[in-house]
Design a protein around this motif. Sequence first.
Motif, short mmCIF file in Angstrom:
data_model
loop_
_atom_site.label_atom_id
_atom_site.label_comp_id
_atom_site.label_asym_id
_atom_site.label_seq_id
_atom_site.Cartn_x
_atom_site.Cartn_y
_atom_site.Cartn_z
N LEU A 1 0.82 -1.21 0.00
CA LEU A 1 0.00 0.00 0.00
C LEU A 1 0.85 1.27 0.00
O LEU A 1 0.39 2.34 -0.41
N TYR A 2 2.09 1.15 0.46
CA TYR A 2 2.97 2.31 0.59
C TYR A 2 3.88 2.51 -0.62
O TYR A 2 4.36 3.62 -0.85
N ILE A 3 4.14 1.45 -1.36
CA ILE A 3 5.18 1.47 -2.39
C ILE A 3 4.55 1.31 -3.77
O ILE A 3 3.64 0.49 -3.96
N GLY A 4 5.05 2.06 -4.74
CA GLY A 4 4.54 1.91 -6.09
C GLY A 4 4.81 3.13 -6.94
O GLY A 4 5.41 4.12 -6.48
N ALA A 5 4.38 3.09 -8.17
CA ALA A 5 4.69 4.13 -9.14
C ALA A 5 4.18 5.50 -8.72
O ALA A 5 4.77 6.52 -9.07
N GLU A 6 3.09 5.56 -7.97
CA GLU A 6 2.52 6.84 -7.57
C GLU A 6 2.67 7.07 -6.07
O GLU A 6 2.05 7.99 -5.52
N LYS A 7 3.48 6.25 -5.41
CA LYS A 7 3.67 6.38 -3.97
C LYS A 7 5.17 6.46 -3.68
O LYS A 7 5.91 7.05 -4.45
N ALA A 8 5.60 5.90 -2.58
CA ALA A 8 7.02 5.94 -2.24
C ALA A 8 7.80 4.94 -3.09
O ALA A 8 7.25 3.97 -3.62
N HIS A 9 9.10 5.18 -3.21
CA HIS A 9 9.95 4.31 -4.02
C HIS A 9 10.35 3.04 -3.27
O HIS A 9 10.38 1.96 -3.87
N GLN A 10 10.63 3.19 -1.98
CA GLN A 10 11.14 2.06 -1.19
C GLN A 10 10.69 2.19 0.26
O GLN A 10 10.33 3.28 0.72
N SER A 11 10.75 1.08 0.98
CA SER A 11 10.58 1.10 2.42
C SER A 11 11.61 0.15 3.02
O SER A 11 11.94 -0.88 2.42
N PHE A 12 12.14 0.51 4.17
CA PHE A 12 13.16 -0.34 4.79
C PHE A 12 12.60 -1.72 5.11
O PHE A 12 11.47 -1.87 5.59
N ASN A 13 13.40 -2.72 4.85
CA ASN A 13 13.08 -4.10 5.16
C ASN A 13 13.76 -4.43 6.49
O ASN A 13 14.94 -4.74 6.54
N PHE A 14 13.01 -4.34 7.58
CA PHE A 14 13.58 -4.60 8.90
C PHE A 14 13.53 -6.07 9.28
O PHE A 14 14.12 -6.46 10.29
N GLY A 15 12.83 -6.88 8.49
CA GLY A 15 12.77 -8.30 8.79
C GLY A 15 14.13 -8.97 8.72
O GLY A 15 14.45 -9.87 9.50
N PHE A 16 14.96 -8.54 7.77
CA PHE A 16 16.30 -9.12 7.65
C PHE A 16 17.14 -8.74 8.86
O PHE A 16 17.88 -9.57 9.41
N LEU A 17 17.03 -7.50 9.31
CA LEU A 17 17.75 -7.05 10.50
C LEU A 17 17.35 -7.86 11.73
O LEU A 17 18.17 -8.19 12.58
N GLN A 18 16.06 -8.20 11.81
CA GLN A 18 15.54 -8.89 13.00
C GLN A 18 15.69 -10.40 12.95
O GLN A 18 15.45 -11.08 13.95
N ALA A 19 16.08 -10.94 11.81
CA ALA A 19 16.15 -12.39 11.67
C ALA A 19 17.21 -13.00 12.59
O ALA A 19 18.33 -12.50 12.69
N ARG A 20 16.84 -14.08 13.23
CA ARG A 20 17.80 -14.77 14.09
C ARG A 20 18.81 -15.53 13.25
O ARG A 20 18.56 -15.92 12.12
N TRP A 21 19.97 -15.75 13.84
CA TRP A 21 21.06 -16.46 13.16
C TRP A 21 20.65 -17.92 12.95
O TRP A 21 20.38 -18.65 13.89
N GLY A 22 20.58 -18.35 11.71
CA GLY A 22 20.19 -19.71 11.40
C GLY A 22 19.67 -19.80 9.97
O GLY A 22 19.20 -18.80 9.40
N VAL A 23 19.73 -20.97 9.38
CA VAL A 23 19.38 -21.14 7.98
C VAL A 23 17.92 -20.79 7.70
O VAL A 23 17.60 -20.01 6.80
N GLU A 24 17.01 -21.37 8.46
CA GLU A 24 15.59 -21.19 8.16
C GLU A 24 15.14 -19.75 8.36
O GLU A 24 14.40 -19.20 7.54
N THR A 25 15.57 -19.14 9.46
CA THR A 25 15.15 -17.77 9.75
C THR A 25 15.73 -16.79 8.74
O THR A 25 15.03 -15.87 8.28
N MET A 26 16.99 -16.98 8.37
CA MET A 26 17.61 -16.05 7.43
C MET A 26 17.06 -16.26 6.02
O MET A 26 16.86 -15.30 5.26
#
Length: 564
Positions: A295-320
């Motif tokens: 809803l926030y990103i697109g041709a008539e809206k913002a270009h990008q939004s930070f992806n904080f899920g990667f920052l919050q991911a725990r160390w491990g194969v499945e989570t990363m």
Amino acid sequence: MTLHTPATPQAAEHETREAQQWWRDAVVYQVYPRSFADSDGDGMGDLPGVTARLPYLRDLGVDAIWLSPFYTSPQHDGGYDVADYTDVDPRFGSLADADEMITRAHELGLKVIVDIVPNHSSCDHVLFQQALAAAPGSPERDMYMFAEGTGTDGELPPNNWTSIFHGPAWTRVTEADGTPGQWYLHIFDTSQPDWNWENPRVHELFQDVLRFWLDRGADGFRVDVAHGMIKPEGLPDATVNAEGLIDIPEGEVPVYFDNDGVLDIYREWRPILDSYEGERMMVLEAWIPEHRLPLYIGAEKAHQSFNFGFLQARWGVETMRAAIEKPLALADAVGSPTTWVLSNHDVIRHASRYGFAPDYRFGEGLRRDEVPDAELGLRRARAATLLMLSLPGSAYLYQGEELGLPEVSDIPDELREDPSHLRAGVPGRDGCRVPLPWEQDAPAFGFSSTGESWLPQPAEFGPLAADAQQGVEGSTLEMYRTALGLRRELTLGRPEQPVVFEEDLPEGVLGVTRGALTVLVNTTSAAVSLPAGHRLAGAEVLVASAETTPGTLPADSAAWVRVG
């Protein structure tokens, strides 16, 4: 590398346009001006200090810089309490210094992104001071979120909302006649009153601010609290749990965030950015549920939004792996590349976060009794960085992570400035904002010629100083430089080479292939060898986070390898 041939002239035109959109695969380096470089010896970083160090950033291999606020501010929240959006705080320099910085960055081939803070201003802003002096119901009051209190005589706040920085989100004012009066909303500190975005004058004010910095050459904006400007109609109470505390379900946000009206603001702003040459952009700091991102990103809206899920991911194969797959799917859905980030000015540095067990839940700063395994943390941080830089989209780096800086936990309480610490006694975010070490043997490690530093630098910063790592094989700085150079050479930020997850690797090893390149991440505490005959066993190692031997990946490490 397999080249993709557009199927139609329209597709070719689309791809040409995307190739010009520098933000799609840029590596952006966040500068926290207070702590980057001090040119005048007062112990606080400034814009001339940034300008002097721009060649370092060019040589590091980044494409753009993003500067946290350097505007006029009483600095109650590190500059995110803005008193004048169109001037430079004297502690950081002048508008002429800002112009010189932008000009010099462009000369070096660097784009410049500036912060914009639209949810709230400083209580020192002239418009808030006018609002305090005016009567309830006046046009001046209507610029901010003022409301009558509840209770018998309005002695209770308008609702039960609490501040992100702890405590109530409302403060009562004393009217001009000396009587207790209305309450004003501050989702953050009491010194940060929220703008009233139901007022068209607020929209006009910020449109003018955008044009002011675009006219001065800014290439884009990072939008602070980008999901916060519009409050729910009627200002309803938040739901509380059995203990009487505000209840925010896992993955959701408080009632005052992520209301649909905020989307209209970006529809207003996008044409302004599009009217300027050079592909001006905006990236949102929006801590929102993933399903809301389109809803926030697109041709008539913002270009990008930070992806904080990667920052919050725990160390491990499945989570990363999940922290990669979900954002990529969302990026396809909105037609905009994802952003990758591991550290910023609001979170514990990842060189320290990864020094805890994978189930460690980091909070507001690092307590003195929380002691990470520094060696383990840095090993994993280096590995996670190589994984991040191999992925398509843009990557955001935080100043000092290329040096492997840890979080600083032993700052004396009397020197801490974070509002969360002052309001609630939690450690706060000062530990990731300690000034950078540039020279191992210089006063203040080269941050300031006088040896002054607004926050104390720990002794362990010395060996991590930029000059101590310069040209040293295997240092964190040289690993970043090598990886960033390869990322550009191999066009890893572009989406043409799909992300393919390797399925035939030993347990605990994550493998991501991009064309001829594969990044291998060993998330285990022991070295892992690929089976004899495995197609990657004899692959060429282009860069690694730890010293490798053929076919073997050390514990908690990563490597970029290429077959053929």
